[in-house]
Design a protein around this motif. Sequence first.
Motif, PDB file in Angstrom:
ATOM      1  N   ILE A 204       0.835  -1.206   0.000  1.00  0.00           N
ATOM      2  CA  ILE A 204       0.000   0.000   0.000  1.00  0.00           C
ATOM      3  C   ILE A 204       0.870   1.256   0.000  1.00  0.00           C
ATOM      4  N   MET A 205       1.948   1.233   0.784  1.00  0.00           N
ATOM      5  CA  MET A 205       2.847   2.374   0.829  1.00  0.00           C
ATOM      6  C   MET A 205       3.490   2.629  -0.530  1.00  0.00           C
ATOM      7  N   ALA A 206       3.941   1.569  -1.186  1.00  0.00           N
ATOM      8  CA  ALA A 206       4.570   1.713  -2.504  1.00  0.00           C
ATOM      9  C   ALA A 206       3.591   2.314  -3.513  1.00  0.00           C
ATOM     10  N   ALA A 207       2.364   1.823  -3.512  1.00  0.00           N
ATOM     11  CA  ALA A 207       1.357   2.339  -4.449  1.00  0.00           C
ATOM     12  C   ALA A 207       1.078   3.819  -4.181  1.00  0.00           C
ATOM     13  N   THR A 208       0.995   4.181  -2.913  1.00  0.00           N
ATOM     14  CA  THR A 208       0.748   5.580  -2.552  1.00  0.00           C
ATOM     15  C   THR A 208       1.881   6.478  -3.017  1.00  0.00           C
ATOM     16  N   LEU A 209       3.115   6.009  -2.867  1.00  0.00           N
ATOM     17  CA  LEU A 209       4.276   6.800  -3.284  1.00  0.00           C
ATOM     18  C   LEU A 209       4.326   6.976  -4.794  1.00  0.00           C
ATOM     19  N   PHE A 210       3.965   5.942  -5.545  1.00  0.00           N
ATOM     20  CA  PHE A 210       3.914   6.056  -7.009  1.00  0.00           C
ATOM     21  C   PHE A 210       2.881   7.101  -7.430  1.00  0.00           C
ATOM     22  N   VAL A 211       1.710   7.066  -6.810  1.00  0.00           N
ATOM     23  CA  VAL A 211       0.647   8.033  -7.140  1.00  0.00           C
ATOM     24  C   VAL A 211       1.098   9.454  -6.799  1.00  0.00           C
ATOM     25  N   LEU A 212       1.747   9.613  -5.636  1.00  0.00           N
ATOM     26  CA  LEU A 212       2.213  10.933  -5.234  1.00  0.00           C
ATOM     27  C   LEU A 212       3.293  11.460  -6.172  1.00  0.00           C
ATOM     28  N   ALA A 213       4.147  10.571  -6.694  1.00  0.00           N
ATOM     29  CA  ALA A 213       5.168  10.984  -7.660  1.00  0.00           C
ATOM     30  C   ALA A 213       4.525  11.557  -8.919  1.00  0.00           C
ATOM     31  N   ILE A 214       3.469  10.913  -9.403  1.00  0.00           N
ATOM     32  CA  ILE A 214       2.748  11.419 -10.577  1.00  0.00           C
ATOM     33  C   ILE A 214       2.114  12.776 -10.267  1.00  0.00           C
ATOM     34  N   PHE A 215       1.552  12.894  -9.061  1.00  0.00           N
ATOM     35  CA  PHE A 215       0.934  14.158  -8.654  1.00  0.00           C
ATOM     36  C   PHE A 215       1.956  15.292  -8.653  1.00  0.00           C
ATOM     37  N   ILE A 216       3.158  15.034  -8.115  1.00  0.00           N
ATOM     38  CA  ILE A 216       4.203  16.064  -8.085  1.00  0.00           C
ATOM     39  C   ILE A 216       4.611  16.454  -9.503  1.00  0.00           C
ATOM     40  N   LYS A 217       4.716  15.484 -10.392  1.00  0.00           N
ATOM     41  CA  LYS A 217       5.093  15.752 -11.774  1.00  0.00           C
ATOM     42  C   LYS A 217       4.088  16.682 -12.451  1.00  0.00           C
ATOM     43  N   LEU A 218       2.807  16.494 -12.146  1.00  0.00           N
ATOM     44  CA  LEU A 218       1.753  17.280 -12.795  1.00  0.00           C
ATOM     45  C   LEU A 218       1.408  18.557 -12.025  1.00  0.00           C
ATOM     46  N   SER A 219       2.022  18.770 -10.862  1.00  0.00           N
ATOM     47  CA  SER A 219       1.663  19.903 -10.011  1.00  0.00           C
ATOM     48  C   SER A 219       2.267  21.210 -10.530  1.00  0.00           C
ATOM     49  N   PRO A 220       1.706  22.352 -10.122  1.00  0.00           N
ATOM     50  CA  PRO A 220       2.193  23.667 -10.582  1.00  0.00           C
ATOM     51  C   PRO A 220       3.287  24.251  -9.702  1.00  0.00           C
ATOM     52  N   LEU A 221       4.214  23.427  -9.245  1.00  0.00           N
ATOM     53  CA  LEU A 221       5.288  23.939  -8.391  1.00  0.00           C
ATOM     54  C   LEU A 221       6.208  24.866  -9.179  1.00  0.00           C
ATOM     55  N   PRO A 222       6.422  26.100  -8.724  1.00  0.00           N
ATOM     56  CA  PRO A 222       7.359  27.002  -9.407  1.00  0.00           C
ATOM     57  C   PRO A 222       8.797  26.667  -9.058  1.00  0.00           C
ATOM     58  N   SER A 223       9.730  27.130  -9.887  1.00  0.00           N
ATOM     59  CA  SER A 223      11.144  26.950  -9.588  1.00  0.00           C
ATOM     60  C   SER A 223      11.577  27.978  -8.561  1.00  0.00           C
ATOM     61  N   MET A 224      12.762  27.757  -7.990  1.00  0.00           N
ATOM     62  CA  MET A 224      13.276  28.638  -6.952  1.00  0.00           C
ATOM     63  C   MET A 224      14.474  29.421  -7.446  1.00  0.00           C
ATOM     64  N   ASN A 225      14.600  30.652  -6.951  1.00  0.00           N
ATOM     65  CA  ASN A 225      15.763  31.481  -7.223  1.00  0.00           C
ATOM     66  C   ASN A 225      16.748  31.335  -6.073  1.00  0.00           C
ATOM     67  N   THR A 226      17.743  30.483  -6.229  1.00  0.00           N
ATOM     68  CA  THR A 226      18.669  30.194  -5.125  1.00  0.00           C
ATOM     69  C   THR A 226      19.630  31.345  -4.838  1.00  0.00           C
ATOM     70  N   GLU A 227      19.717  32.327  -5.745  1.00  0.00           N
ATOM     71  CA  GLU A 227      20.575  33.486  -5.473  1.00  0.00           C
ATOM     72  C   GLU A 227      19.936  34.433  -4.466  1.00  0.00           C
ATOM     73  N   ALA A 228      18.658  34.163  -4.110  1.00  0.00           N
ATOM     74  CA  ALA A 228      17.937  35.077  -3.221  1.00  0.00           C
ATOM     75  C   ALA A 228      18.569  35.174  -1.846  1.00  0.00           C
ATOM     76  N   MET A 229      19.310  34.163  -1.425  1.00  0.00           N
ATOM     77  CA  MET A 229      19.897  34.176  -0.089  1.00  0.00           C
ATOM     78  C   MET A 229      21.328  34.685  -0.096  1.00  0.00           C
ATOM     79  N   GLN A 230      21.806  35.170  -1.240  1.00  0.00           N
ATOM     80  CA  GLN A 230      23.166  35.682  -1.313  1.00  0.00           C
ATOM     81  C   GLN A 230      23.240  37.041  -0.634  1.00  0.00           C
ATOM     82  N   THR A 231      24.276  37.283   0.148  1.00  0.00           N
ATOM     83  CA  THR A 231      24.448  38.565   0.815  1.00  0.00           C
ATOM     84  C   THR A 231      25.676  39.272   0.264  1.00  0.00           C
ATOM     85  N   SER A 232      25.683  40.577   0.399  1.00  0.00           N
ATOM     86  CA  SER A 232      26.728  41.385  -0.235  1.00  0.00           C
ATOM     87  C   SER A 232      28.073  41.278   0.476  1.00  0.00           C
ATOM     88  N   ASP A 233      28.087  40.837   1.747  1.00  0.00           N
ATOM     89  CA  ASP A 233      29.352  40.805   2.486  1.00  0.00           C
ATOM     90  C   ASP A 233      30.090  39.484   2.340  1.00  0.00           C
TER      91      ASP A 233
END
Length: 445
Positions: A204-233
């Motif tokens: 049951i756990m394996a089946a749930t994880l497979f379904v969740l993987a498909i959900f993540i693939k189809l989800s509207p998650l935006p990308s992240m800007n990793t430079e946002a945490m850069q500081t000038s010093d």
Amino acid sequence: MEAILPVESNKQRTLMPMMIIGSLFFVFGFVTWLNGSLIPFLKIACELNHMEAYLVTMAFYIAYTVMALPMAYVLKRTGYKNGMMLGLLVMAIGSLIFIPAANERMYSIFLFGLFMLGTGLTILQTAANPYIVLLGPQESAAVRISIMGLLNKGAGVVAPIIFTAFIFAGMEQFDESQLALLSEAQRTLQLNELAQRLVNPYIIMAATLFVLAIFIKLSPLPSMNTEAMQTSDNDTESTSIMAFPQLILGVITLFLYVGVEVIAGDTIGLFGQELGVTNFGELTSYTMVFMVLAYLVGMFTIPHFIKQETALMLSAVLGLVLTMLIIITPTDSALIWSNLIFWREVGYLPDVVLYVAMLGFANALVWPAIWPMALNGLGKHIETGSALLIMGISGGALLPLIYGAITEMSGNSQGAYLIMLPCYAFILFYALKGHKIRRWSSNDA
């Protein structure tokens, strides 16, 4: 093509990503905190001693050390979203490995399945934690991680209860004294029957994880800007990752923290069983309940009333106090349970076991405080810094194993909790000073 989500996004734009990532943190918790119930189960089914039983945590958490840096490279190639999907698929494969492990009742195969589950979680954690940090302002990062922790530990409350209901039902026939009365053939047959109880839940756990993987693939998650945490010093373009003391000390702190967190969550079952607690299979849930309470406190107090640094300091102090109480409290004392929790009709619970569960309150806010403090100012190194922090999760592999070895050699489970004192002392150091250090030279700290 996915849109880049700026770090200063409004609540409406971050709600959907937080809900999606929140579902992943629930999965983290469910899979991770099953180990607390799995340890006493496999100790019986595979006829293990204490140290062998705690190899469950070793196999699971060592994956974070072995796979963290390779997974950071994978994330740079795939991006956060595809990396999360990949992690879920790897976890599903790990769940399926439990089927031949149960059929053959081979502990080594169980350990391999746990390593695969840990590998999948390594990918997910390496992606999801910095994602949450970058999803909003730096000063409220601990609140966002606390919300994720609430889901994570909420799953930790549910998982042992479900495991106990479906797996530990009718365990009287598998008591060591009962098994000792059987012939070798009958004993083997009984233990094989016990191991088979794991098959359906992990399918049951394996089946749930497979379904969740498909959900993540189809989800509207935006990308992240990793430079946002850069500081000038900090010249992060040319600086080595090892030149960030706040990160390196943060990794050590997280290593020690995860070690004590796993000790509190995964040893309480066996410890309670030794002290005669009848519902020992669900004791991990008690630790998780206290963690959930602490996360709720953190959500309402950080950063409006206390800073995340203060929350970390208070957590470390409480951990030191509770550890001392665990060590010095007589095992036959049950004053707290008798006088304050009399409405729970589950029988006797020694105070010392309750103190182990209360460590969940001390531990809960450590993780959400460390991440933003350690990643602050890393700029383009944030993926590598995140991977190093994920490697710190290996504390959950080594410290419980050391606890098990001390217990096995001394025959004193209660005294073995002494190893947590230096861990909480270092966490206190990081809260007070370690996170402020920006150069290894003391003159520049």
